[in-house]
Design an enzyme around this catalytic site. Structure first.
Site, PDB file in Angstrom:
ATOM      1  N   ASN A  73      -2.498   2.646   3.505  1.00 12.70           N
ATOM      2  CA  ASN A  73      -1.929   3.981   3.785  1.00 12.70           C
ATOM      3  C   ASN A  73      -2.739   5.081   3.080  1.00 12.70           C
ATOM      4  O   ASN A  73      -2.868   6.196   3.589  1.00 12.70           O
ATOM      5  CB  ASN A  73      -0.482   4.033   3.309  1.00 12.70           C
ATOM      6  CG  ASN A  73       0.440   3.261   4.230  1.00 12.70           C
ATOM      7  OD1 ASN A  73       0.232   3.224   5.447  1.00 12.70           O
ATOM      8  ND2 ASN A  73       1.439   2.597   3.654  1.00 12.70           N
TER       9      ASN A  73
ATOM     10  N   PHE B  28      -1.062  -1.099  12.401  1.00 13.60           N
ATOM     11  CA  PHE B  28      -1.970  -0.566  11.378  1.00 13.60           C
ATOM     12  C   PHE B  28      -2.438  -1.622  10.376  1.00 13.60           C
ATOM     13  O   PHE B  28      -3.642  -1.740  10.113  1.00 13.60           O
ATOM     14  CB  PHE B  28      -1.278   0.587  10.639  1.00 13.60           C
ATOM     15  CG  PHE B  28      -2.095   1.191   9.532  1.00 13.60           C
ATOM     16  CD1 PHE B  28      -1.854   0.881   8.209  1.00 13.60           C
ATOM     17  CD2 PHE B  28      -3.127   2.086   9.817  1.00 13.60           C
ATOM     18  CE1 PHE B  28      -2.614   1.448   7.183  1.00 13.60           C
ATOM     19  CE2 PHE B  28      -3.891   2.653   8.811  1.00 13.60           C
ATOM     20  CZ  PHE B  28      -3.641   2.332   7.483  1.00 13.60           C
ATOM     21  N   ASN B  29      -1.528  -2.373   9.760  1.00  9.53           N
ATOM     22  CA  ASN B  29      -1.918  -3.313   8.699  1.00  9.53           C
ATOM     23  C   ASN B  29      -2.934  -4.338   9.203  1.00  9.53           C
ATOM     24  O   ASN B  29      -3.871  -4.702   8.495  1.00  9.53           O
ATOM     25  CB  ASN B  29      -0.695  -4.033   8.131  1.00  9.53           C
ATOM     26  CG  ASN B  29       0.169  -3.127   7.273  1.00  9.53           C
ATOM     27  OD1 ASN B  29      -0.306  -2.117   6.749  1.00  9.53           O
ATOM     28  ND2 ASN B  29       1.449  -3.463   7.151  1.00  9.53           N
TER      29      ASN B  29
ATOM     30  N   HIS C 292       9.440   0.298   8.114  1.00 14.88           N
ATOM     31  CA  HIS C 292       8.921  -1.033   8.434  1.00 14.88           C
ATOM     32  C   HIS C 292       9.069  -2.046   7.296  1.00 14.88           C
ATOM     33  O   HIS C 292       9.642  -3.111   7.459  1.00 14.88           O
ATOM     34  CB  HIS C 292       7.425  -0.929   8.784  1.00 14.88           C
ATOM     35  CG  HIS C 292       7.091   0.069   9.840  1.00 14.88           C
ATOM     36  ND1 HIS C 292       7.210  -0.201  11.189  1.00 14.88           N
ATOM     37  CD2 HIS C 292       6.624   1.344   9.742  1.00 14.88           C
ATOM     38  CE1 HIS C 292       6.831   0.874  11.876  1.00 14.88           C
ATOM     39  NE2 HIS C 292       6.475   1.818  11.032  1.00 14.88           N
ATOM     40  N   ASP C 293       8.528  -1.724   6.136  1.00 14.97           N
ATOM     41  CA  ASP C 293       8.260  -2.746   5.120  1.00 14.97           C
ATOM     42  C   ASP C 293       9.484  -3.441   4.527  1.00 14.97           C
ATOM     43  O   ASP C 293       9.437  -4.656   4.268  1.00 14.97           O
ATOM     44  CB  ASP C 293       7.392  -2.143   4.000  1.00 14.97           C
ATOM     45  CG  ASP C 293       6.020  -1.774   4.516  1.00 14.97           C
ATOM     46  OD1 ASP C 293       5.384  -0.877   3.950  1.00 14.97           O
ATOM     47  OD2 ASP C 293       5.579  -2.382   5.525  1.00 14.97           O
TER      48      ASP C 293
ATOM     49  N   THR D 286       2.869  -6.157   2.713  1.00 15.45           N
ATOM     50  CA  THR D 286       3.313  -5.019   3.527  1.00 15.45           C
ATOM     51  C   THR D 286       2.192  -3.997   3.712  1.00 15.45           C
ATOM     52  O   THR D 286       2.445  -2.818   3.999  1.00 15.45           O
ATOM     53  CB  THR D 286       4.537  -4.315   2.900  1.00 15.45           C
ATOM     54  OG1 THR D 286       4.160  -3.774   1.622  1.00 15.45           O
ATOM     55  CG2 THR D 286       5.705  -5.274   2.751  1.00 15.45           C
TER      56      THR D 286
ATOM     57  N   ASP E   7       0.850  -1.197   0.000  1.00 14.57           N
ATOM     58  CA  ASP E   7       0.000   0.000   0.000  1.00 14.57           C
ATOM     59  C   ASP E   7       0.886   1.247   0.000  1.00 14.57           C
ATOM     60  O   ASP E   7       0.858   2.052   0.947  1.00 14.57           O
ATOM     61  CB  ASP E   7      -0.957   0.004   1.200  1.00 14.57           C
ATOM     62  CG  ASP E   7      -0.231  -0.036   2.561  1.00 14.57           C
ATOM     63  OD1 ASP E   7      -0.846   0.388   3.565  1.00 14.57           O
ATOM     64  OD2 ASP E   7       0.947  -0.455   2.609  1.00 14.57           O
TER      65      ASP E   7
ATOM     66  N   ASP F   3       6.701   1.229   2.032  1.00  8.28           N
ATOM     67  CA  ASP F   3       6.454   0.268   0.940  1.00  8.28           C
ATOM     68  C   ASP F   3       7.336   0.608  -0.266  1.00  8.28           C
ATOM     69  O   ASP F   3       7.873  -0.277  -0.930  1.00  8.28           O
ATOM     70  CB  ASP F   3       5.004   0.318   0.484  1.00  8.28           C
ATOM     71  CG  ASP F   3       4.008   0.072   1.598  1.00  8.28           C
ATOM     72  OD1 ASP F   3       3.775   1.004   2.388  1.00  8.28           O
ATOM     73  OD2 ASP F   3       3.495  -1.053   1.696  1.00  8.28           O
TER      74      ASP F   3
HETATM   75  O1  RIB Z   1       2.331  -0.148  10.788  1.00  6.82           O
HETATM   76  C1  RIB Z   1       3.235   0.045   9.733  1.00  6.82           C
HETATM   77  C2  RIB Z   1       2.692  -0.527   8.459  1.00  6.82           C
HETATM   78  O2  RIB Z   1       1.463   0.121   8.102  1.00  6.82           O
HETATM   79  C3  RIB Z   1       3.615  -0.298   7.246  1.00  6.82           C
HETATM   80  O3  RIB Z   1       3.421  -1.321   6.318  1.00  6.82           O
HETATM   81  C4  RIB Z   1       3.105   0.999   6.690  1.00  6.82           C
HETATM   82  O4  RIB Z   1       3.419   1.152   5.301  1.00  6.82           O
HETATM   83  C5  RIB Z   1       1.623   0.836   6.873  1.00  6.82           C
HETATM   84  O5  RIB Z   1       1.130   0.056   5.792  1.00  6.82           O
HETATM   85 CA    CA Z   2       2.779  -0.729   4.028  1.00  4.96          CA
END
Ligand code: RIB
Ligand code: CA
Length: 310
Positions: free
Chosen positions: A39, A166-167, A240-241, A125, A10, A15
């Protein structure tokens, strides 16, 4: 041995780094990008994915548009972290190649079906809606997929709520489907990705690459630094990703351990939480692993080396 992957994402600043990391790594073959609302909206993240490929000169990689919204819940986006475009702070070239006509879940099933059993790794991701839809569309992919690697969840940490990442929070029902299928799932959660900090030294190294992709990384981090500081109080932004790609390129960079993972879908305060059972020993039939440590120096060495190759 080269890992052939489908990257479901996303984009999203981190990403975008994962896409460049995959494109520039000699050990990764990016078979396809599938997009999912997260996102930002599905329109924006799909346009962003195509623009990143155009910037990297890699528009031969097919892009498939995915789910507009979670399985059951309403769309939730993250403009506070990624801006109104999903990639605020950077300029993307106009892509010259259209997204493919198939939708993400259909494309995942078709690519897995057409590939040698055990040759495709699914990397997620973003919210896991597309992966859940794909396995419901064709359950036979479970035995044909080599591994599912996701950035999401956390053993002890949350970010979008005190309990959830979040994801997973965006689509906990999809996450439960993905974790409950009997394929190998590796969860690279916040406990590890919160260590993947883009310090000023990392950004300075990227600036010295002195290429359009190196500049793109610097521009991404400029915005991401401010948004993560304002939203979460980070001095340096957690990227993160790309930790999922690092795990595939060099498993020594991301240490994992076998542990059952259950996803909370009903909690009033805990919806989206990944409940990781670290009680030893893990059950013999445990098909899930969770990331516990990150070799940060080696991680950034791999990421910047890949970006320099683009
Ligand atoms: O919590 C972080 C994740 O949520 C990452 O993948 C960021 O890009 C969002 O998608
Ligand atoms: Ca992401």
């Amino acid at each position: 041995m080269t890992r052939r992957i489908i990257l479901d994402c996303d984009p999203g600043h981190d990403d975008a780094v994962a896409i460049m990391f995959a494109l520039g790594s000699p050990d990764i073959e990016l078979a396809a990008i599938t997009t999912v609302g997260g996102n930002q909206t599905i329109d924006k993240v799909t346009r962003n994915a195509r623009g990143i490929l155009a910037l990297c000169g890699r528009e031969e990689v097919p892009v498939y548009r995915g789910a507009e919204r979670p399985l059951l819940r309403q769309v939730e986006t993250a403009p506070s972290i990624h801006g109104e475009t999903g990639l605020d702070g950077v300029e993307l070239p106009i892509p010259t190649v259209a997204e493919r006509p198939q939708r993400a879940a259909q494309a995942i099933v078709e690519i897995v079906r057409e590939s040698e059993p055990g040759s495709i790794t699914l990397v997620g991701t973003g919210p896991l809606t597309n992966l859940a839809l794909a396995v419901r569309l064709e359950p036979a992919i479970v035995s044909r997929v080599r591994e599912v690697v996701i950035m999401g969840g956390g053993i002890y940490e949350g970010n979008w709520t005190a309990a959830a990442e979040f994801n997973i929070w965006v689509d906990p029902e999809a996450a439960r489907i993905v974790f409950d299928e009997p394929w190998r799932v590796t969860m690279v959660g916040l406990d590890v990705t919160h260590r993947a900090l883009a310090t000023s030294d990392v950004v300075d190294q990227a600036a010295r690459i002195n290429t359009p992709t190196g500049k793109f990384f610097v521009d991404l981090m400029r915005f991401f630094r401010v948004s993560n500081r304002e939203a979460f109080g980070f001095a340096d932004p957690p990227v993160h990703d790309p930790c999922t790609i690092a795990y595939l390129v060099d498993p020594a960079v991301v240490v994992t351990k076998a542990a059952p993972v259950a996803v909370e879908t009903r909690g009033e305060l805990t919806a989206g939480a990944t409940v990781v059972d670290l009680r030893a020993p893990a059950p013999a039939n445990c098909n899930t692993r969770v990331a516990t440590q990150l070799d940060r120096e080696r991680f950034w060495e791999l990421v910047l080396d890949a970006i320099a190759r683009l």
